[in-house]
Motif scaffolding. Sequence first.
Motif, PDB file in Angstrom:
ATOM      1  N   LYS A  41       0.837  -1.210   0.000  1.00  0.00           N
ATOM      2  CA  LYS A  41       0.000   0.000   0.000  1.00  0.00           C
ATOM      3  C   LYS A  41       0.867   1.253   0.000  1.00  0.00           C
ATOM      4  N   LEU A  42       1.924   1.249   0.803  1.00  0.00           N
ATOM      5  CA  LEU A  42       2.825   2.399   0.831  1.00  0.00           C
ATOM      6  C   LEU A  42       3.517   2.590  -0.522  1.00  0.00           C
ATOM      7  N   MET A  43       3.925   1.499  -1.125  1.00  0.00           N
ATOM      8  CA  MET A  43       4.667   1.579  -2.378  1.00  0.00           C
ATOM      9  C   MET A  43       3.782   1.971  -3.559  1.00  0.00           C
ATOM     10  N   ALA A  44       2.483   1.779  -3.436  1.00  0.00           N
ATOM     11  CA  ALA A  44       1.572   2.147  -4.519  1.00  0.00           C
ATOM     12  C   ALA A  44       1.659   3.640  -4.824  1.00  0.00           C
ATOM     13  N   GLU A  45       2.011   4.436  -3.818  1.00  0.00           N
ATOM     14  CA  GLU A  45       2.139   5.870  -4.028  1.00  0.00           C
ATOM     15  C   GLU A  45       3.557   6.353  -3.761  1.00  0.00           C
ATOM     16  N   GLY A  46       4.495   5.426  -3.641  1.00  0.00           N
ATOM     17  CA  GLY A  46       5.874   5.802  -3.341  1.00  0.00           C
ATOM     18  C   GLY A  46       6.828   5.378  -4.429  1.00  0.00           C
ATOM     19  N   SER A  47       8.041   5.213  -4.040  1.00  0.00           N
ATOM     20  CA  SER A  47       9.095   4.814  -4.966  1.00  0.00           C
ATOM     21  C   SER A  47       9.870   3.667  -4.336  1.00  0.00           C
ATOM     22  N   LEU A  48      10.201   2.682  -5.132  1.00  0.00           N
ATOM     23  CA  LEU A  48      10.880   1.485  -4.654  1.00  0.00           C
ATOM     24  C   LEU A  48      11.918   1.075  -5.683  1.00  0.00           C
ATOM     25  N   SER A  49      13.058   0.670  -5.210  1.00  0.00           N
ATOM     26  CA  SER A  49      14.075   0.151  -6.123  1.00  0.00           C
ATOM     27  C   SER A  49      14.326  -1.316  -5.805  1.00  0.00           C
ATOM     28  N   LEU A  50      14.146  -2.159  -6.813  1.00  0.00           N
ATOM     29  CA  LEU A  50      14.438  -3.586  -6.656  1.00  0.00           C
ATOM     30  C   LEU A  50      15.716  -3.972  -7.399  1.00  0.00           C
ATOM     31  N   ASP A  51      16.347  -2.998  -8.049  1.00  0.00           N
ATOM     32  CA  ASP A  51      17.579  -3.326  -8.776  1.00  0.00           C
ATOM     33  C   ASP A  51      18.749  -2.432  -8.394  1.00  0.00           C
TER      34      ASP A  51
END
Length: 189
Positions: free
Chosen positions: A66-76
């Motif tokens: 839910k937080l990441m739906a409106e945020g930014s995430l790096s998986l690489d």
Amino acid sequence: MKNSRRSFFKQGLAGAVALGTASISRPVAAIPTETNARAAKRIVLISLDGICVEGYLKAKTPNLDKLMAEGSLSLDTRVVMPSVTLPNWTSHLTGSGPEQHGVVDNSWEISKFTLPAIEKDSAGYYPSVFKVLKDAIPQMKTAFYYNWINLFYPYNKQYLDEVSYLEKDAYVPNYEKAFSFLKANRTDP
């Protein structure tokens, strides 16, 4: 959304301050921002140490999702070398590698280091995102909550409005403090 460490900083701080260069010695005004980025009213950085991408992708994480739906995430985003906690978190919060900030192991302290930083503030600390924010917007409210004592060593406390350390891997009281800090400063950047 997949991001490099540079674009992660740009997207996460767009509207407040854009950070994402290899060195933060350039004036903040000279750092470009993305024109389609929404202006951020506040930035909350949640850092989870020791979690691998494969495990994160397999885990059920509805609240993080839910937080990441409106945020930014790096998986690489790749770790810096050496692949140990303190050099990596220092790199995340400075936008620079160990060869620049000088934190090369988990035992780094302001008076105990093997590699000197290429730049230091008046107290001897390498500039962090907290310094960049406070220099750009002095009324900016910043806080740091942690539960491993060494994690805070590379940062100058003068650029933080609230700092809270909990012993023995405790964390719940810091959630409460962080929420109270956000609430108390909800009208401030």
